[in-house]
Write a protein that holds these residues in place. Sequence first.
Motif, short mmCIF file in Angstrom:
data_model
loop_
_atom_site.label_atom_id
_atom_site.label_comp_id
_atom_site.label_asym_id
_atom_site.label_seq_id
_atom_site.Cartn_x
_atom_site.Cartn_y
_atom_site.Cartn_z
N THR A 170 35.40 48.33 43.96
CA THR A 170 34.89 48.19 42.68
C THR A 170 35.96 47.38 41.73
O THR A 170 37.19 47.46 42.41
N TRP A 171 35.49 46.64 40.82
CA TRP A 171 36.41 45.87 40.03
C TRP A 171 36.34 46.43 38.90
O TRP A 171 35.54 46.21 38.04
N ASN B 69 33.35 49.63 35.80
CA ASN B 69 33.13 48.63 36.97
C ASN B 69 32.64 47.38 36.42
O ASN B 69 31.52 47.45 35.83
N ASP C 235 28.83 46.87 37.01
CA ASP C 235 27.81 47.63 36.38
C ASP C 235 27.15 46.67 35.13
O ASP C 235 26.04 46.88 34.75
N ARG D 292 23.83 41.21 40.43
CA ARG D 292 25.00 42.00 40.93
C ARG D 292 25.47 41.77 42.13
O ARG D 292 26.62 41.41 42.44
#
Length: 182
Positions: A54-55, A76, A79, A86
Amino acid sequence: MIDQSIHPNTRVLLDAWRRMQADPKGHGASGPRVAGNEELIERIFVLELMQDRTWLVRSAGSRLDALIGRRLVNHNFLDLWSGPDRTMTGAFLEAVRLDGGPGVVRGVGETLNGQRAEIEITLMPLDAGAAQAPRTRMLGLYQPLGSEAALAGQPLFRHRVSMIVPPDTRRAGPKLRLVASR
C-alpha cells in the motif's frame, strides 16, 4: 518527462526536485523556490510504500485535505481511485519508484453532486542518492487545473485517469549511426 503543458506549480516543484537530485546538499541552487509558493505547499503530500504494497500518505497539505474532504494521513493513496484507474495508478507509482524519475497523472475529480475538476498529480521519488536501492518514498503535488470555486466547497470523491505521463529516464549517450558509402 515532457513538461510543456504542465501547471506552473508543477513546474516549480519539478525544478526544485531536479535541483535536489543535482545537488542533494542544496548549495548554490538557484531558480524558483517552493517556499515562495504558499498555495503549492498546501497541495504537497508524501507517500511511503509499505510492506503490504500500500502507498500510505505520510503527510498532506491542508488545501489537499480540504479538496478531498478528509484528512489523508495514514490512508492508502490508491483508495482515491477505483477499478481500472486504481490499477493504472498503481502501475504508474511502480514506474516512478523503479525508474527514479518524476511522472504526471492527469485526470478528473468528481464531487458527489457531479461537479468535476481537472487535476494534475505529479509524483517524484524522494530517495535521492540511492540509485540502485529500492525507492520507498515519493513527493507528490495534487494540483486542480481549473477553478476550485466551481466545486462550491464540495470535496472530490471519485478520481478518474485521463492521461499518464510516466518517467522519462532515457539516458543521453552515444548513438550508433550506420553510414554507407560507395
